[in-house]
Design a protein around this motif. Structure first.
Motif, mmCIF file in Angstrom:
data_model
loop_
_atom_site.group_PDB
_atom_site.id
_atom_site.type_symbol
_atom_site.label_atom_id
_atom_site.label_comp_id
_atom_site.label_asym_id
_atom_site.label_seq_id
_atom_site.Cartn_x
_atom_site.Cartn_y
_atom_site.Cartn_z
ATOM 1 N N LYS A 135 0.836 -1.190 0.000
ATOM 2 C CA LYS A 135 0.000 0.000 0.000
ATOM 3 C C LYS A 135 0.871 1.240 0.000
ATOM 4 O O LYS A 135 1.886 1.307 0.681
ATOM 5 N N LEU A 136 0.458 2.246 -0.797
ATOM 6 C CA LEU A 136 1.232 3.476 -0.847
ATOM 7 C C LEU A 136 1.134 4.233 0.478
ATOM 8 O O LEU A 136 0.093 4.245 1.135
ATOM 9 N N GLN A 137 2.262 4.881 0.837
ATOM 10 C CA GLN A 137 2.302 5.706 2.037
ATOM 11 C C GLN A 137 2.053 7.169 1.662
ATOM 12 O O GLN A 137 1.987 7.529 0.482
ATOM 13 N N GLU A 138 1.936 8.002 2.659
ATOM 14 C CA GLU A 138 1.718 9.429 2.421
ATOM 15 C C GLU A 138 2.906 10.005 1.646
ATOM 16 O O GLU A 138 4.063 9.750 1.962
ATOM 17 N N GLY A 139 2.587 10.769 0.630
ATOM 18 C CA GLY A 139 3.638 11.369 -0.188
ATOM 19 C C GLY A 139 4.089 10.514 -1.340
ATOM 20 O O GLY A 139 4.992 10.919 -2.095
ATOM 21 N N GLU A 140 3.478 9.342 -1.550
ATOM 22 C CA GLU A 140 3.852 8.458 -2.645
ATOM 23 C C GLU A 140 2.774 8.467 -3.721
ATOM 24 O O GLU A 140 1.570 8.447 -3.409
ATOM 25 N N ILE A 141 3.183 8.490 -4.973
ATOM 26 C CA ILE A 141 2.267 8.470 -6.114
ATOM 27 C C ILE A 141 2.831 7.540 -7.182
ATOM 28 O O ILE A 141 3.982 7.114 -7.111
ATOM 29 N N PHE A 142 1.994 7.241 -8.180
ATOM 30 C CA PHE A 142 2.446 6.435 -9.309
ATOM 31 C C PHE A 142 2.977 7.353 -10.406
ATOM 32 O O PHE A 142 2.521 8.481 -10.584
ATOM 33 N N GLN A 143 3.938 6.831 -11.158
ATOM 34 C CA GLN A 143 4.524 7.587 -12.270
ATOM 35 C C GLN A 143 4.716 6.652 -13.466
ATOM 36 O O GLN A 143 5.254 5.557 -13.319
ATOM 37 N N ILE A 144 4.246 7.098 -14.645
ATOM 38 C CA ILE A 144 4.450 6.353 -15.890
ATOM 39 C C ILE A 144 5.539 7.046 -16.699
ATOM 40 O O ILE A 144 5.489 8.265 -16.913
ATOM 41 N N LEU A 145 6.519 6.267 -17.140
ATOM 42 C CA LEU A 145 7.595 6.786 -17.976
ATOM 43 C C LEU A 145 7.419 6.268 -19.399
ATOM 44 O O LEU A 145 7.081 5.104 -19.605
ATOM 45 N N GLN A 146 7.650 7.138 -20.368
ATOM 46 C CA GLN A 146 7.476 6.769 -21.781
ATOM 47 C C GLN A 146 8.739 7.110 -22.562
ATOM 48 O O GLN A 146 9.404 8.110 -22.294
ATOM 49 N N SER A 175 8.036 2.521 -25.495
ATOM 50 C CA SER A 175 8.436 1.747 -24.314
ATOM 51 C C SER A 175 7.840 2.445 -23.092
ATOM 52 O O SER A 175 7.922 3.673 -22.970
ATOM 53 N N PHE A 176 7.276 1.634 -22.187
ATOM 54 C CA PHE A 176 6.651 2.188 -20.986
ATOM 55 C C PHE A 176 7.177 1.482 -19.742
ATOM 56 O O PHE A 176 7.467 0.278 -19.756
ATOM 57 N N LYS A 177 7.305 2.247 -18.663
ATOM 58 C CA LYS A 177 7.627 1.714 -17.352
ATOM 59 C C LYS A 177 6.731 2.409 -16.322
ATOM 60 O O LYS A 177 6.363 3.568 -16.502
ATOM 61 N N VAL A 178 6.417 1.683 -15.264
ATOM 62 C CA VAL A 178 5.623 2.244 -14.175
ATOM 63 C C VAL A 178 6.406 2.078 -12.876
ATOM 64 O O VAL A 178 7.014 1.022 -12.645
ATOM 65 N N ARG A 179 6.417 3.096 -12.043
ATOM 66 C CA ARG A 179 7.120 3.035 -10.759
ATOM 67 C C ARG A 179 6.421 3.926 -9.751
ATOM 68 O O ARG A 179 5.517 4.706 -10.104
ATOM 69 N N VAL A 180 6.827 3.809 -8.507
ATOM 70 C CA VAL A 180 6.278 4.629 -7.428
ATOM 71 C C VAL A 180 7.268 5.748 -7.133
ATOM 72 O O VAL A 180 8.474 5.523 -7.012
ATOM 73 N N LYS A 181 6.750 6.950 -7.004
ATOM 74 C CA LYS A 181 7.567 8.126 -6.700
ATOM 75 C C LYS A 181 7.203 8.649 -5.312
ATOM 76 O O LYS A 181 6.037 8.774 -4.973
ATOM 77 N N ARG A 182 8.228 8.941 -4.535
ATOM 78 C CA ARG A 182 8.036 9.538 -3.208
ATOM 79 C C ARG A 182 8.493 10.989 -3.268
ATOM 80 O O ARG A 182 9.626 11.282 -3.653
ATOM 81 N N ASP A 183 7.609 11.898 -2.912
ATOM 82 C CA ASP A 183 7.918 13.320 -2.994
ATOM 83 C C ASP A 183 9.101 13.688 -2.116
ATOM 84 O O ASP A 183 9.366 13.056 -1.086
ATOM 85 N N ALA A 184 9.826 14.730 -2.534
ATOM 86 C CA ALA A 184 10.973 15.219 -1.776
ATOM 87 C C ALA A 184 10.515 15.800 -0.444
ATOM 88 O O ALA A 184 9.449 16.407 -0.339
#
Length: 257
Positions: A135-146, A175-184
């Motif tokens: 489960k995502l924590q506070e400050g984490e979002i999904f990011q799609i890279l192309q 080409s696509f990738k998906v990852r989780v990003k945590r804000d600074a």
């Protein structure tokens, strides 16, 4: 006659106590993670072994983590995002030398990895959906890279939704990738979780799509014409049977009656 000794060599014998060995610094950090620090220092010939200890910055209770002759050690079982004081001293037959200290901070726990990515392609619309291990924590979002050259990836989506639709160009490889990003936080750089496996998508050229569409259209029309011909044949046969039936009945009546 007394000999002249003014120019004779003088032999000096040290009578003081030898000093314990000193470690040549500084302590260097060669690698780190959320639960370990890997440190090293310069070796010394006068050192028989080294004693390495660590403590948190909030406590002066040092704990021994290594004693041996190596000058590079991985300190494990540490807490994430924690500042540690690391110190080392040299040991020989005389005793322990002075401590050499340094301060290092472990990394935070990385964001969770993406486990699966599914694609649905309709015309030039690509819909990506994915699953995450935790489960995502506070400050984490999904990011799609192309990427369109398999090298330079750029973000096309950031958010909390686990599905995203994007438009693609014909005759183009993606080409696509998906990852989780945590804000600074507090001026630090943003953190990223392990990316998903690269998903490859390529649309057919527009001319090819047009030819295939026309071929499908002709096939449907051909099947429709064939179906119409069969229906017309059935009608003709029915009419012929209807016209011939009275004559056949008359002949049968004349023969048998």
């Amino acid at each position: 006659m007394t000999p002249d000794t003014s120019h004779s060599p003088v032999k000096v014998v040290a009578t003081g106590t030898p000093l314990p060995p000193a470690v040549s610094g500084p302590i260097q950090l060669s690698a780190r993670g959320h639960n370990f620090l890997k440190v090293s220092w310069n070796s010394s010939r006068s050192v028989k072994s080294y004693l390495l200890e660590r403590a948190t910055s909030e406590s002066d209770n040092f704990v021994s983590v290594y004693e041996g002759n190596k000058n590079q050690v991985k300190i494990g079982k540490l807490s994430p995002n924690t500042c540690y004081i690391v110190r080392v001293c040299g040991v020989n037959s005389v005793g322990n030398g002075p401590w050499l200290e340094a301060t290092f901070t472990t990394d935070s726990v990385p964001p969770p990895p993406i486990t699966k990515v599914h694609k649905t392609l309709k015309d030039n619309e690509l819909t990506l959906s994915w699953q995450v291990k935790e489960k995502l924590q506070e400050g984490e979002i999904f990011q799609i890279l192309q990427s369109t050259d398999d090298d330079n990836f750029s973000p096309i989506y950031e958010g909390l939704a686990r599905q995203h639709t994007t438009l693609l160009l014909a005759d183009t490889s993606y080409s696509f990738k998906v990852r989780v990003k945590r804000d600074a936080v507090s001026g630090t750089a943003p953190e990223f979780g392990p990316p998903s496996q690269t998903l490859l998508v390529k649309l057919k050229p527009a001319a090819q799509e047009k030819r295939e569409s026309e071929r499908e259209t002709k096939l449907v029309e051909s099947e429709s014409e064939s179906s119409g011909m069969f229906e017309d044949s059935y009608v003709v046969i029915f009419i012929l049977v209807a016209l011939c039936l009275p004559s056949v009945l008359a002949v049968v009546y004349f023969v048998y009656f």
